[in-house]
Design an enzyme around this catalytic site. Structure first.
Site, PDB file in Angstrom:
ATOM      1  N   ARG A 128       5.893  11.622   1.954  1.00  0.00           N
ATOM      2  CA  ARG A 128       4.664  10.922   2.342  1.00  0.00           C
ATOM      3  C   ARG A 128       4.939   9.420   2.492  1.00  0.00           C
ATOM      4  NH1 ARG A 128      -1.070  10.922   2.101  1.00  0.00           N
ATOM      5  NH2 ARG A 128      -1.957   9.185   0.914  1.00  0.00           N
ATOM      6  N   HIS A 178      -5.616   6.367   3.095  1.00  0.00           N
ATOM      7  CA  HIS A 178      -5.671   5.228   2.182  1.00  0.00           C
ATOM      8  C   HIS A 178      -7.045   4.567   2.258  1.00  0.00           C
ATOM      9  CE1 HIS A 178      -1.013   4.730   2.522  1.00  0.00           C
ATOM     10  NE2 HIS A 178      -1.361   5.553   1.540  1.00  0.00           N
TER      11      HIS A 178
END
Length: 277
Positions: free
Chosen positions: A230, A253
């Site tokens: 990731r 995010h």
């Protein structure tokens, strides 16, 4: 035969975990079980000192210790909010501050491609490519089903129910979609996308083993975990020209500042293609 009564703690934990993915539930249950075994008392009797002593006794990587603390604090906060306990005794406990080491956990494009290309099994290769090309967390990957997918002319889109109970939409490259279809054995909508040799969904530990073995085959000595792929997804995409807001949305995010931490962690090659694999 009478059923065993559910303890107050178990009733609370079931409510706390309701709505979470199966993999997330399993991971949180494991963390809380370890905590309960260590303190040896019901949650209603846990003290601040208990939490501090338990956290201080944890061994292993800092990221793992921080995750376990976060799970315990979340459960106790939920208990306090629902008046199961008087107040959240874990609230003052803070994870130990550590020096930023993100640069140590960013694999090069060559290393990631070495992991992918060195994997001969189609199912396990699909796992590696999914983690990298889509930037999924381990729990998100093992919980992915065909119902979550929408087919497009080129590839498709996956609806990912991620951290914090938020859903985001992640693009699926056409080559990855084809690979999923080639390894698919169950045509039901709720069937898992990433499967083992038995056709069942892979769990958190199985995906971790696949990643670790791939890294070892590629000659990588570092303790690579699924989350490293990731990290690599974000870093390589930014290095190769992906707009930060696109990467932010793809990885889910909450802050753009989190995404831009990955910029220039390693020098990109400017290939024009954001990611390979």
């Amino acid at each position: 035969m009478e059923k065993c009564p559910i303890s107050p703690d178990e009733r609370l934990v079931k409510s706390w975990l309701r709505g979470r993915s199966k993999c997330t539930e399993a991971a949180y249950r494991s963390d809380l079980s370890g905590f309960a075994s260590a303190v040896g008392k019901p949650l209603a009797d846990v003290t601040l000192e208990d939490v501090q002593d338990w956290y201080g006794s944890l061994a292993g990587a800092e990221a793992s210790k921080r995750r376990k603390l976060a799970a315990v604090k979340s459960c106790l906060r939920f208990a306090a909010e629902n008046r199961f306990i008087e107040h959240n005794v874990a609230s003052p406990v803070r994870p130990a501050k550590v020096q930023e080491d993100l640069h140590e956990r960013i694999l090069s494009e060559a290393e990631v491609l070495g992991m992918i290309e060195g994997e001969d099994d189609a199912r396990r290769k699909a796992v590696l490519r999914t983690l990298y090309l889509m930037g999924l967390r381990n729990a998100e990957a093992c919980g992915l089903t065909w119902r979550d997918l929408t087919r497009k002319k080129q590839g498709g889109t996956a609806s990912i129910f991620g951290k914090g109970g938020k859903t985001r939409h992640v693009s699926v490259p056409a080559s990855l979609w084809r690979q999923w279809e080639e390894t698919r054995v169950d045509k039901r909508a709720d069937a898992p996308v990433l499967i083992g040799v038995d056709g069942r969904a892979l769990n958190h530990e199985a995906i971790s083993r696949i990643v670790k073995r791939a890294a070892k085959r590629a000659g990588i000595a570092a303790p690579v975990t699924p989350h490293w792929l990731r990290h690599a997804c974000a870093s390589h995409a930014l290095d190769n020209g992906a707009p930060p807001h696109v990467v932010q949305a793809m990885l889910g995010h909450s802050s753009l500042a989190t995404t831009t931490r990955y910029a220039h962690v390693r020098d990109g090659e400017g290939t024009g293609d954001w990611l390979k694999g």
